[in-house]
Design a protein around this motif. Structure first.
Motif, mmCIF file in Angstrom:
data_model
loop_
_atom_site.group_PDB
_atom_site.id
_atom_site.type_symbol
_atom_site.label_atom_id
_atom_site.label_comp_id
_atom_site.label_asym_id
_atom_site.label_seq_id
_atom_site.Cartn_x
_atom_site.Cartn_y
_atom_site.Cartn_z
ATOM 1 N N UNK A 189 35.813 45.277 46.416
ATOM 2 C CA UNK A 189 34.556 44.567 46.677
ATOM 3 C C UNK A 189 33.470 45.474 47.220
ATOM 4 N N UNK A 190 33.879 46.575 47.811
ATOM 5 C CA UNK A 190 32.936 47.333 48.634
ATOM 6 C C UNK A 190 32.731 48.745 48.104
ATOM 7 N N UNK A 238 41.478 51.014 40.888
ATOM 8 C CA UNK A 238 41.682 50.398 39.561
ATOM 9 C C UNK A 238 41.105 48.989 39.484
ATOM 10 N N UNK A 239 41.093 48.288 40.636
ATOM 11 C CA UNK A 239 40.623 46.894 40.613
ATOM 12 C C UNK A 239 39.139 46.771 40.972
ATOM 13 N N UNK A 240 38.418 47.887 40.934
ATOM 14 C CA UNK A 240 37.008 47.829 41.324
ATOM 15 C C UNK A 240 36.131 47.369 40.160
ATOM 16 N N UNK A 241 35.147 46.493 40.447
ATOM 17 C CA UNK A 241 34.208 46.088 39.391
ATOM 18 C C UNK A 241 33.077 47.097 39.202
ATOM 19 N N UNK A 277 43.029 50.094 50.623
ATOM 20 C CA UNK A 277 42.026 49.851 49.569
ATOM 21 C C UNK A 277 42.678 49.953 48.188
ATOM 22 N N UNK A 278 43.282 51.097 47.864
ATOM 23 C CA UNK A 278 44.093 51.208 46.650
ATOM 24 C C UNK A 278 45.520 51.336 47.159
ATOM 25 N N UNK A 279 46.396 50.357 46.843
ATOM 26 C CA UNK A 279 47.704 50.303 47.501
ATOM 27 C C UNK A 279 48.473 51.627 47.438
ATOM 28 N N UNK A 280 48.957 52.022 48.606
ATOM 29 C CA UNK A 280 49.802 53.221 48.672
ATOM 30 C C UNK A 280 49.054 54.534 48.630
#
Ligand SMILES: C[S@@+](CC[C@H](N)C(=O)[O-])C[C@H]1O[C@@H](n2cnc3c(N)ncnc32)[C@H](O)[C@@H]1O
Length: 339
Positions: A151-152, A109-112, A32-35
Motif C-alpha cells: 500500500x505504501x 510482488x504484491x505492490x500496485x 513488507x515482503x514476507x521473509x
C-alpha cells in the motif's frame, strides 16, 4: 525517531529482525515482503548515528537498509504516482547538487506500483539533473531509494555506506564471465568485494571442497597457486593448469608442512561443525596472518545459534574479522578470519 527499510536474503528476515531486536530492544518491526523486506523504527537516535552503529558492528543477516525520509499511500492513478516521485526528487535539490547520484527502485510482488524500476528512475532523473546532480548507476555518492510495498511508497536519500551496500537491496551483480565453472564462484567474488580482500595479495591457497572448481578458477585467475581438495572431479577446463594441484582426498586426512598456505578457502558441503574441526586442524599449515574464508552451512533450524556455536569454535584458532550472509549465499553465511 528513525524509520528504515531493511532487506535480507529470502527467508532470513526473521533473523535480521532478531538481530535488530537484540541491539535495540524497543525497535518496532513490520514485514513488507514476507521473509525478505521489512520496516523498522528506532526511537531516540538519528539516522546517521544508527547507520554508523550498524556499520561498526555489522549485522549478519541484514543485507541492506535505507532511511525513510517520506512515506505515502500509493495513489491509484499512475500520473499521481509519477508526480509524487518527481516531487520527491525535486525536494532533494539542495542535497544532490554537484553529487553523483544513483536512483534505486524496488517493489514487493504484491505492490500496485505501476512502473518498472527503470521507468520510475527515468521519471526522477530529470528533476535530479535540474538540481545539478550527475546521475550514475555505480559509484554514487548519494542514493535515492524507492521501495513500493503493498500500500505504501517509501522514499529516502542516503550515503551508500549507510545502506550497508551500494547495490539496490544489496543484490550484488557480477557480469557472467565466459566459461564460469559454477555459480558458487559468485560467492567468492562477493566475499572478496564485501571483505575488501583482493586475492592478488595472496600466493598459495588451499581450497577445501573445491569441486567442480568455481572458487579455484577465481583464485587461479588472480594468479595464485591452488591446492584443491575434493574427492569429486574438477571441471575439465582446469586440466593441465600448471598452478593447480588437485588432491582427490577427504579434507579430514590432509597433512601439510607448517606455514604452507597464506589463504584457506572452504565451501565444503558437510556438517558445519565437522568442517570447523577440519579447518582448525589445518591451522598449523597456514602462515601467520593468513586469511581463512569459510561458508558456514546453516543446515539446522536455529541459524543464529549455529553461527554463535561455530564462531565460538573457530575463535579458538583464528581471529574472526567479519561474518555476513552474502547475497549469493543460500542457506549459509560467510566468515572471514585471520590466523
Ligand atoms: C558446494 S560444493 C563446492 C563448490 C565449489 N566451491 C565451487 O566453486 O565449485 C561442495 C563440495 O564439497 C565436497 N566435500 C564434501 N565433504 C568433503 C570432505 N570431507 N572433503 C573434501 N571435500 C568434501 C563435495 O564433494 C563437493 O564437491
Amino acid at each position: 525517531m528513525s524509520a528504515f527499510i531493511g532487506t535480507s536474503n529470502p527467508g532470513f528476515a526473521p533473523f535480521a529482525m532478531e538481530e535488530l531486536r537484540r541491539r535495540w530492544p524497543d525497535v518496532s518491526l513490520s514485514g513488507l515482503a514476507p521473509g525478505e523486506t521489512f520496516k523498522f523504527v528506532v526511537s531516540g537516535a538519528d539516522d546517521r548515528e544508527l547507520a554508523v552503529q550498524l556499520r561498526k558492528d555489522e549485522p549478519i543477516f541484514l543485507r541492506h537498509l535505507f532511511p525513510v525520509r517520506e512515506e505515502l499511500e500509493i495513489p491509484q492513478q499512475a500520473e499521481e504516482v509519477a508526480s509524487a516521485l518527481v516531487r520527491f526528487a525535486g525536494s532533494l535539490a539542495d542535497e544532490v547538487k554537484d553529487a553523483k547520484v544513483a536512483v534505486q527502485v524496488r517493489k514487493s510482488q504484491d505492490s500496485p506500483f505501476p512502473f518498472s524500476s527503470a521507468e520510475a528512475r527515468d521519471l526522477m532523473v530529470p528533476a535530479l539533473l535540474e538540481a545539478g546532480a550527475e546521475t550514475v548507476s555505480r559509484g554514487a555518492k548519494r542514493i535515492v531509494s524507492v521501495y513500493a510495498a503493498k500500500r505504501t511508497l517509501y522514499l529516502g536519500l542516503s550515503a551508500p555506506a549507510d545502506n550497508l551496500s551500494d547495490w539496490p537491496g544489496g543484490a550484488v551483480r557480477f557480469r557472467r564471465e565466459e566459461g564460469l565453472i559454477s555459480r558458487a564462484a559468485f560467492k567468492l567474488l562477493e566475499a572478496e568485494q564485501t571483505f575488501d580482500l583482493p586475492f592478488e595479495r595472496f600466493t598459495n591457497a588451499l581450497d577445501l571442497g573445491a569441486a567442480p572448481g568455481g572458487w579455484t578458477s577465481v583464485l587461479l585467475e588472480r594468479g595464485l597457486r591452488v591446492t584443491a581438495v575434493d574427492p569429486a572431479e574438477m571441471d575439465e577446463s582446469l586440466a593441465g593448469q600448471p598452478r593447480l594441484r588437485h588432491l582427490r582426498q577427504n579434507a579430514a586426512d590432509l597433512n601439510f608442512a607448517p606455514g604452507t598456505f597464506d589463504l584457506l578457502v572452504c565451501d565444503m558441503s558437510w556438517d558445519p561443525h565437522h568442517t570447523a574441526r577440519i579447518v582448525k586442524q589445518l591451522a598449523p599449515a597456514l602462515s601467520a596472518g593468513a586469511s581463512v574464508i569459510v561458508t558456514l552451512k546453516l543446515m539446522y533450524k536455529k541459524p543464529m545459534q549455529t553461527i554463535a556455536d561455530l564462531l565460538g569454535s573457530y575463535e579458538e584458532s583464528f581471529d574472526i574479522r567479519r561474518v555476513k550472509q552474502l547475497f549469493h549465499n543460500r542457506d549459509e553465511a560467510t566468515v572471514w578470519m585471520r590466523k
